[in-house]
Design a protein around this motif. Structure first.
Motif, PDB file in Angstrom:
ATOM      1  N   TYR A 150       0.814  -1.218   0.000  1.00 32.41           N
ATOM      2  CA  TYR A 150       0.000   0.000   0.000  1.00 32.41           C
ATOM      3  C   TYR A 150       0.853   1.277   0.000  1.00 32.41           C
ATOM      4  CZ  TYR A 150      -4.194  -2.761   0.456  1.00 32.41           C
ATOM      5  OH  TYR A 150      -5.213  -3.638   0.194  1.00 32.41           O
ATOM      6  N   ASN A 179      -6.052   2.821  -1.652  1.00 32.88           N
ATOM      7  CA  ASN A 179      -6.707   2.717  -0.345  1.00 32.88           C
ATOM      8  C   ASN A 179      -5.744   2.150   0.714  1.00 32.88           C
ATOM      9  OD1 ASN A 179      -8.790   2.677   1.701  1.00 32.88           O
ATOM     10  ND2 ASN A 179     -10.286   2.627   0.058  1.00 32.88           N
ATOM     11  N   ASP A 180      -6.269   1.563   1.784  1.00 36.13           N
ATOM     12  CA  ASP A 180      -5.379   1.117   2.863  1.00 36.13           C
ATOM     13  C   ASP A 180      -5.775  -0.284   3.352  1.00 36.13           C
ATOM     14  OD1 ASP A 180      -7.381   1.295   4.910  1.00 36.13           O
ATOM     15  OD2 ASP A 180      -6.986   3.439   5.130  1.00 36.13           O
ATOM     16  N   PHE A 192      -9.325  -1.025   4.756  1.00 36.06           N
ATOM     17  CA  PHE A 192     -10.411  -1.193   3.788  1.00 36.06           C
ATOM     18  C   PHE A 192     -10.376  -2.584   3.188  1.00 36.06           C
ATOM     19  CE2 PHE A 192     -11.987  -1.292  -0.555  1.00 36.06           C
ATOM     20  CZ  PHE A 192     -13.274  -0.789  -0.386  1.00 36.06           C
ATOM     21  N   MET A 221     -11.624   5.052   5.095  1.00 39.05           N
ATOM     22  CA  MET A 221     -10.305   5.344   4.539  1.00 39.05           C
ATOM     23  C   MET A 221      -9.567   6.359   5.413  1.00 39.05           C
ATOM     24  SD  MET A 221      -9.139   7.083   0.911  1.00 39.05           S
ATOM     25  CE  MET A 221      -9.734   5.944  -0.322  1.00 39.05           C
ATOM     26  N   GLY A 274      -4.714   6.250   2.576  1.00 44.00           N
ATOM     27  CA  GLY A 274      -5.324   5.576   1.435  1.00 44.00           C
ATOM     28  C   GLY A 274      -5.419   6.434   0.195  1.00 44.00           C
ATOM     29  N   ARG A 275      -5.152   7.724   0.362  1.00 38.53           N
ATOM     30  CA  ARG A 275      -5.325   8.663  -0.753  1.00 38.53           C
ATOM     31  C   ARG A 275      -4.094   8.695  -1.654  1.00 38.53           C
ATOM     32  NH1 ARG A 275      -8.845  10.459  -3.197  1.00 38.53           N
ATOM     33  NH2 ARG A 275      -8.243  12.630  -3.331  1.00 38.53           N
ATOM     34  N   PRO A 319     -11.890  -0.067  -4.243  1.00 31.43           N
ATOM     35  CA  PRO A 319     -11.116   0.713  -3.262  1.00 31.43           C
ATOM     36  C   PRO A 319     -10.805   2.140  -3.715  1.00 31.43           C
ATOM     37  CG  PRO A 319      -9.765  -1.022  -4.228  1.00 31.43           C
ATOM     38  CD  PRO A 319     -11.162  -1.253  -4.706  1.00 31.43           C
ATOM     39  N   GLU A 331     -15.231   4.736   3.427  1.00 30.35           N
ATOM     40  CA  GLU A 331     -14.135   4.099   2.679  1.00 30.35           C
ATOM     41  C   GLU A 331     -13.708   4.947   1.479  1.00 30.35           C
ATOM     42  OE1 GLU A 331     -17.205   3.100   2.895  1.00 30.35           O
ATOM     43  OE2 GLU A 331     -17.979   2.452   0.944  1.00 30.35           O
ATOM     44  N   ARG A 332     -14.542   5.911   1.074  1.00 31.48           N
ATOM     45  CA  ARG A 332     -14.169   6.729  -0.079  1.00 31.48           C
ATOM     46  C   ARG A 332     -13.218   7.857   0.294  1.00 31.48           C
ATOM     47  NH1 ARG A 332     -19.904   6.864  -3.392  1.00 31.48           N
ATOM     48  NH2 ARG A 332     -20.060   4.609  -3.490  1.00 31.48           N
TER      49      ARG A 332
END
Ligand SMILES: [Zn+2]
Length: 541
Positions: free
Chosen positions: A132, A159-160, A163, A176, A180-181, A205, A438-439
């Protein structure tokens, strides 16, 4: 409003708050949304004819409503931008032991550089799969442990691990984190000295399809100018389709699913791949200036304290390479929020008693290019950040009709939630956390730029429980919008939109800001929130 109403005067004042609240209407919101998202405004790209029309339209609206210029004698804050158009010379090539591959730009990969130089290259770089791509000491996680990626190209997942596993013990589970970005992932790869950084696209994801990646990451990219020409960034930052990633990993003797599963476990070790990757990007670089629009209603008693409302006015402009409709009208995203600023401006001008603290309306540029207009304002503030009480952001209002609920993105992060709660009760609605944490939506719009500077920030979602049709119905429509219209030319104004829910939300946000404007206290971040330390330091200066 906490005062008991015993006199006629008090009754009158209450009525005048209602008058202000009722001045926010669906008709006017629709009219301004339609103008901003019309073909004439050409999709409102920064530094275009569309910008000219948009910022002047907003200035005239604020002026005619009697708001004062927010930046000295000007309604504009200039935002210097660097526009880089990176064109690949040839394809992305990967050489394995047995075979070579070529991948085509746009359909199979994207690549940009933030380095403001004539060209950048990956010249047969080694490739490392880094899971990740996260270094997070607080979660006891380091995907770069015991591996040197300097001068190499890293390939990583979106993501991470929380998630991926839905394990509430990993990171923040399904919600998230900033890790995760993509912004974070490229920043970290740059800190590690990687030459190239590619994120593998997966729709779930990432929270959007490949089309969004392709639209967003091909063509000119805007960045804020930097003193080192961004030489500290990776030479190449891009995305690969899942299909391309699978081919590469297979060629190197691995399976994507297998590595993905391993990457979600603590202690994962990055995997060097027996591949050499090459790409040449030629840049054309233009310096330009875009504008944030800023207007203010000075407070009557605490003029030096500010409540911000913000929305990004920009969208993607027009793409002359498209067949058929070439204009990204951005009607929902974010003509609605921008038009919402005008509704709020009118309400605050008419409310009696007028706000004791100053109300600032800020329409920011270049959100779609990575929150640049808000980042510029937040790092070059016109009003001191420590006197900025709160920021309320609007990005895509409700077009589906009245809802029984309203959601807060980043629920629980600050005391601003309590203000929403109080007004929602008055409206007979309930407050819920955003159902799709999660987004990473909290990190994907302009309030995040303010939050990073410590300013308590509120970002509400539309609510999901439709008064007549319920939750399933709303969810289906939202998913349809994301799949068919989000960041596409088809995000157009539709006269059939039901803006009554947007009006409820705007009236709610008006009351939240009005209440804040009549107080002398400052709302706080919750204990343990990532922005609290910054605020505390800022306030103690
Ligand atoms: Zn957008």
């Amino acid at each position: 409003m906490a005062l008991a109403c015993v006199s006629n005067q008090c009754t009158k004042k209450t009525q005048d708050i209602d008058t202000a609240v009722n001045s926010i209407t669906a008709e006017s919101l629709a009219k301004n949304t339609q103008i901003l998202s019309s073909d004439e405004f050409e999709g409102r790209a920064p530094v275009s004819k569309g910008e000219e029309l948009t910022v002047n339209f907003l200035k005239e609206k604020f002026q005619s409503l009697g708001l004062k210029p927010g930046n000295g004698s000007s309604y504009f804050q200039e935002v210097p931008l660097v526009e880089i158009d990176s064109i690949p010379e040839g394809n992305l090539t990967a050489k394995g032991q047995a075979r070579s591959f070529e991948f085509s730009f746009g359909d199979e990969f994207t690549a940009v550089t933030l380095r403001t130089v004539d060209e950048v290259a990956l010249d047969g770089t080694e490739v490392v799969f880094v899971g990740y791509g996260i270094v997070a000491p607080e979660y006891d996680w380091n995907d770069y442990e015991d591996i040197d990626v300097r001068g190499k190209t890293v390939v990583m997942l979106v993501n991470d691990p929380g998630f991926a596993t839905e394990d509430p013990e990993l990171f923040t589970g399904r919600a998230m984190t900033y890790y995760g970005r993509w912004t974070y992932k490229y920043e970290e790869a740059s800190r590690q000295g990687a030459a190239g950084a590619f994120i593998v696209h997966e729709t779930k994801p990432a929270a959007y399809g490949w089309g969004v990646v392709k639209n967003g990451w091909t063509g000119p990219q805007f960045i804020l100018p930097s003193e080192d020409n961004n030489i500290s960034r990776c030479a190449v930052e891009g995305w690969l389709t899942l299909d391309v990633a699978q081919k590469l990993l297979n060629e190197a003797g691995h399976s994507f699913e297998d590595l993905k599963a391993k990457a979600a476990k603590r202690g994962f070790q990055a995997v060097p791949l027996d591949l050499k990757l090459s790409l040449l990007l030629k840049n054309s670089i233009k310096e330009s200036v875009s504008r944030n629009v800023i207007a203010v209603i000075p407070g009557t008693e605490r003029e030096e304290e500010y409540i911000f409302y913000m929305a990004h006015w920009d969208h993607f402009g027009r793409d002359p390479n498209l067949e058929g409709d070439q204009i990204f009208n951005g009607a929902l995203d974010n003509a609605t929020g921008t038009a919402g600023l005008i509704e709020l401006a009118r309400a605050f001008k008419s409310v009696d008693p007028p706000p004791k603290r100053s109300i600032v309306l800020l329409a920011v540029t270049a959100e779609e290019q990575g929150l640049l207009g808000s980042l510029y304002y937040a790092t070059h503030p016109i009003y001191p950040t420590y006197n900025t009480v709160a920021a309320i952001n609007m990005d895509a209002l409700n077009i589906y009709g009245p809802m029984k609920d309203i959601t807060i993105v980043g629920y629980g992060k600050s005391e601003l939630d309590d203000y929403v709660e109080e007004v929602a009760v008055e409206q007979g609605r309930i407050v819920k956390p955003n159902p799709t944490p999660e987004r990473g939506s909290f990190y994907r719009s302009d309030h995040f730029s303010f939050a990073k500077q410590g300013i308590p920030s509120l970002y509400t979602g539309t609510g999901n429980d439709h008064v007549e049709h319920g939750e399933e119905w709303t969810r289906a429509l939202k998913e349809k919008y994301t799949a068919e219209n989000y960041h596409k030319p088809s995000d157009e104004f539709d006269p059939n939109w039901d803006l009554r829910g947007a009006v409820d939300d705007l009236r709610l946000l008006f009351k939240v800001g009005y209440k804040l404007s009549m107080e002398s206290t400052f709302p706080q971040w919750s204990e343990g929130t990532e922005f609290k330390a910054k605020r505390d330091a800022d306030m103690s200066n």
